[in-house]
Design a protein around this motif. Structure first.
Motif, PDB file in Angstrom:
ATOM      1  N   PHE A  61       0.792  -1.242   0.020  1.00  0.00           N
ATOM      2  CA  PHE A  61      -0.054   0.147   0.037  1.00  0.00           C
ATOM      3  C   PHE A  61       0.771   1.297  -0.120  1.00  0.00           C
ATOM      4  N   ALA A  62       1.839   1.171   0.759  1.00  0.00           N
ATOM      5  CA  ALA A  62       2.809   2.405   0.932  1.00  0.00           C
ATOM      6  C   ALA A  62       3.680   2.737  -0.751  1.00  0.00           C
ATOM      7  N   LYS A  63       3.837   1.726  -1.319  1.00  0.00           N
ATOM      8  CA  LYS A  63       4.139   1.984  -2.807  1.00  0.00           C
ATOM      9  C   LYS A  63       3.198   2.304  -3.629  1.00  0.00           C
ATOM     10  N   PHE A  64       1.714   1.625  -3.428  1.00  0.00           N
ATOM     11  CA  PHE A  64       0.875   1.715  -4.431  1.00  0.00           C
ATOM     12  C   PHE A  64       0.037   3.042  -4.214  1.00  0.00           C
ATOM     13  N   ASP A  65      -0.127   3.667  -3.182  1.00  0.00           N
ATOM     14  CA  ASP A  65      -0.713   4.984  -2.763  1.00  0.00           C
ATOM     15  C   ASP A  65      -0.370   6.252  -3.819  1.00  0.00           C
ATOM     16  N   PRO A  66       1.111   6.548  -3.959  1.00  0.00           N
ATOM     17  CA  PRO A  66       1.462   7.544  -4.935  1.00  0.00           C
ATOM     18  C   PRO A  66       1.307   7.275  -6.199  1.00  0.00           C
ATOM     19  N   VAL A  67       1.433   6.107  -6.436  1.00  0.00           N
ATOM     20  CA  VAL A  67       1.326   5.629  -8.054  1.00  0.00           C
ATOM     21  C   VAL A  67      -0.259   5.717  -8.314  1.00  0.00           C
ATOM     22  N   TYR A  68      -1.195   5.227  -7.480  1.00  0.00           N
ATOM     23  CA  TYR A  68      -2.584   5.431  -7.842  1.00  0.00           C
ATOM     24  C   TYR A  68      -3.155   6.572  -7.680  1.00  0.00           C
ATOM     25  N   ARG A  69      -2.445   7.523  -6.904  1.00  0.00           N
ATOM     26  CA  ARG A  69      -3.084   9.156  -7.018  1.00  0.00           C
ATOM     27  C   ARG A  69      -2.434   9.778  -8.194  1.00  0.00           C
ATOM     28  N   LYS A  70      -1.251   9.506  -8.770  1.00  0.00           N
ATOM     29  CA  LYS A  70      -0.862   9.931 -10.093  1.00  0.00           C
ATOM     30  C   LYS A  70      -1.691   9.491 -11.046  1.00  0.00           C
ATOM     31  N   PHE A  71      -2.128   8.170 -10.971  1.00  0.00           N
ATOM     32  CA  PHE A  71      -2.920   7.501 -12.147  1.00  0.00           C
ATOM     33  C   PHE A  71      -4.402   8.443 -12.188  1.00  0.00           C
ATOM     34  N   ARG A  72      -4.987   8.448 -10.984  1.00  0.00           N
ATOM     35  CA  ARG A  72      -6.372   9.121 -10.979  1.00  0.00           C
ATOM     36  C   ARG A  72      -6.172  10.728 -11.334  1.00  0.00           C
ATOM     37  N   GLN A  73      -5.040  11.328 -11.112  1.00  0.00           N
ATOM     38  CA  GLN A  73      -4.878  12.678 -11.706  1.00  0.00           C
ATOM     39  C   GLN A  73      -4.795  12.632 -12.995  1.00  0.00           C
ATOM     40  N   GLU A  74      -4.175  11.733 -13.567  1.00  0.00           N
ATOM     41  CA  GLU A  74      -4.126  11.640 -15.086  1.00  0.00           C
ATOM     42  C   GLU A  74      -5.377  11.165 -15.601  1.00  0.00           C
ATOM     43  N   ILE A  75      -5.946  10.509 -15.285  1.00  0.00           N
ATOM     44  CA  ILE A  75      -7.360  10.053 -15.880  1.00  0.00           C
ATOM     45  C   ILE A  75      -8.545  11.493 -15.674  1.00  0.00           C
ATOM     46  N   GLN A  76      -8.157  11.849 -14.440  1.00  0.00           N
ATOM     47  CA  GLN A  76      -9.215  13.339 -14.164  1.00  0.00           C
ATOM     48  C   GLN A  76      -8.515  14.270 -15.303  1.00  0.00           C
ATOM     49  N   ARG A  77      -7.461  14.483 -15.698  1.00  0.00           N
ATOM     50  CA  ARG A  77      -7.106  15.259 -16.485  1.00  0.00           C
ATOM     51  C   ARG A  77      -7.438  15.087 -17.816  1.00  0.00           C
ATOM     52  N   VAL A  78      -7.513  13.768 -18.551  1.00  0.00           N
ATOM     53  CA  VAL A  78      -7.860  13.716 -19.727  1.00  0.00           C
ATOM     54  C   VAL A  78      -9.285  13.621 -19.931  1.00  0.00           C
ATOM     55  N   THR A  79     -10.098  13.458 -18.790  1.00  0.00           N
ATOM     56  CA  THR A  79     -11.576  13.130 -18.998  1.00  0.00           C
ATOM     57  C   THR A  79     -12.031  14.871 -18.938  1.00  0.00           C
ATOM     58  N   SER A  80     -11.396  15.486 -18.365  1.00  0.00           N
ATOM     59  CA  SER A  80     -11.875  16.904 -18.050  1.00  0.00           C
ATOM     60  C   SER A  80     -11.388  18.000 -19.143  1.00  0.00           C
ATOM     61  N   MET A  81     -10.599  17.614 -20.050  1.00  0.00           N
ATOM     62  CA  MET A  81     -10.133  18.567 -21.034  1.00  0.00           C
ATOM     63  C   MET A  81     -11.139  18.867 -22.060  1.00  0.00           C
ATOM     64  N   ASN A  82     -11.973  17.916 -22.401  1.00  0.00           N
ATOM     65  CA  ASN A  82     -12.871  18.426 -23.522  1.00  0.00           C
ATOM     66  C   ASN A  82     -14.458  18.590 -22.942  1.00  0.00           C
ATOM     67  N   LYS A  83     -14.808  19.870 -23.100  1.00  0.00           N
ATOM     68  CA  LYS A  83     -16.239  20.204 -22.661  1.00  0.00           C
ATOM     69  C   LYS A  83     -17.373  19.499 -22.959  1.00  0.00           C
ATOM     70  N   ILE A 126       2.408  -3.757  -7.396  1.00  0.00           N
ATOM     71  CA  ILE A 126       1.324  -4.876  -6.758  1.00  0.00           C
ATOM     72  C   ILE A 126       1.414  -6.122  -7.712  1.00  0.00           C
ATOM     73  N   GLU A 127       0.795  -7.141  -7.210  1.00  0.00           N
ATOM     74  CA  GLU A 127       0.984  -8.550  -8.077  1.00  0.00           C
ATOM     75  C   GLU A 127       0.094  -8.197  -9.361  1.00  0.00           C
ATOM     76  N   PRO A 128       0.067  -8.881 -10.325  1.00  0.00           N
ATOM     77  CA  PRO A 128      -0.507  -8.869 -11.660  1.00  0.00           C
ATOM     78  C   PRO A 128      -2.045  -9.197 -11.426  1.00  0.00           C
ATOM     79  N   VAL A 129      -2.321 -10.232 -10.481  1.00  0.00           N
ATOM     80  CA  VAL A 129      -3.673 -10.454 -10.278  1.00  0.00           C
ATOM     81  C   VAL A 129      -4.422  -9.105  -9.476  1.00  0.00           C
ATOM     82  N   GLN A 130      -3.718  -8.558  -8.754  1.00  0.00           N
ATOM     83  CA  GLN A 130      -4.239  -7.314  -7.731  1.00  0.00           C
ATOM     84  C   GLN A 130      -4.404  -6.215  -9.007  1.00  0.00           C
ATOM     85  N   VAL A 131      -3.535  -6.162  -9.880  1.00  0.00           N
ATOM     86  CA  VAL A 131      -3.594  -5.039 -10.985  1.00  0.00           C
ATOM     87  C   VAL A 131      -4.761  -5.380 -11.704  1.00  0.00           C
ATOM     88  N   MET A 132      -5.381  -6.688 -12.177  1.00  0.00           N
ATOM     89  CA  MET A 132      -6.325  -6.854 -12.627  1.00  0.00           C
ATOM     90  C   MET A 132      -7.702  -6.683 -12.065  1.00  0.00           C
TER      91      MET A 132
END
Length: 164
Positions: A61-83, A126-132
């Protein structure tokens, strides 16, 4: 399973409140701070849910937290670009319908691109099954939050029309 839906309701409520706060013109510093706090609460709720659902160890979780935050930030950025992709049903006309569909499809492609790019990044922490499972749970959370936001938005619109 019941816990997931309770957490989803909390996530969606926080998300919906944030969305309503953003709809006001020229938010004050206090409103911006409150919105930022709600976004952080939403992120914390998402992370807690994912830690439970993916059965992450504290080390993972300590490793996952910052990666997931960055992931969600990028998802938010790409989805909010197009009005156009965020246009409400009652605003869609024959003149703009194809533009809206095109914008929504573009958002799906951009989102898929971000998810594809993060696939191997997540596999390093995280493990590949956890990624899925992560992608499946994250999609459920996002879909449920959207449904609740749509419902609350419709209810708020109806309330404001009734008040007039």
């Amino acid at each position: 399973m019941k816990r997931i839906f309770v957490l989803l309701a909390v996530v969606a409520t926080l998300f919906a409140q944030d969305a309503f706060a953003q709809g006001k013109p020229q938010a004050t510093d206090e409103q911006k701070a409150a919105a930022k706090e709600k976004r952080e609460q939403l992120m914390q709720t998402r992370l807690e849910l994912l830690k439970t659902e993916l059965e992450l160890s504290d080390e993972q979780f300590a490793k996952f937290d910052p990666v997931y935050r960055k992931f969600r930030q990028e998802i938010q950025r790409v989805t909010s670009m197009n009005k156009d992709a965020r246009m409400k049903k009652d605003q869609i006309t024959n003149d703009n319908a194809l533009r809206v569909v095109s914008a929504r499809l573009a958002n799906q492609v951009l989102t898929a691109t971000v998810k594809q790019r993060y696939l191997m990044i997540f596999a390093e922490v995280i493990e590949p099954v956890q990624v899925m499972k992560l992608y499946r749970v994250d999609e459920k959370v996002s879909r449920k939050a959207s449904e609740i936001m749509k419902y609350r938005s419709t209810a708020a619109t109806m309330d404001s029309k009734t008040a007039k």
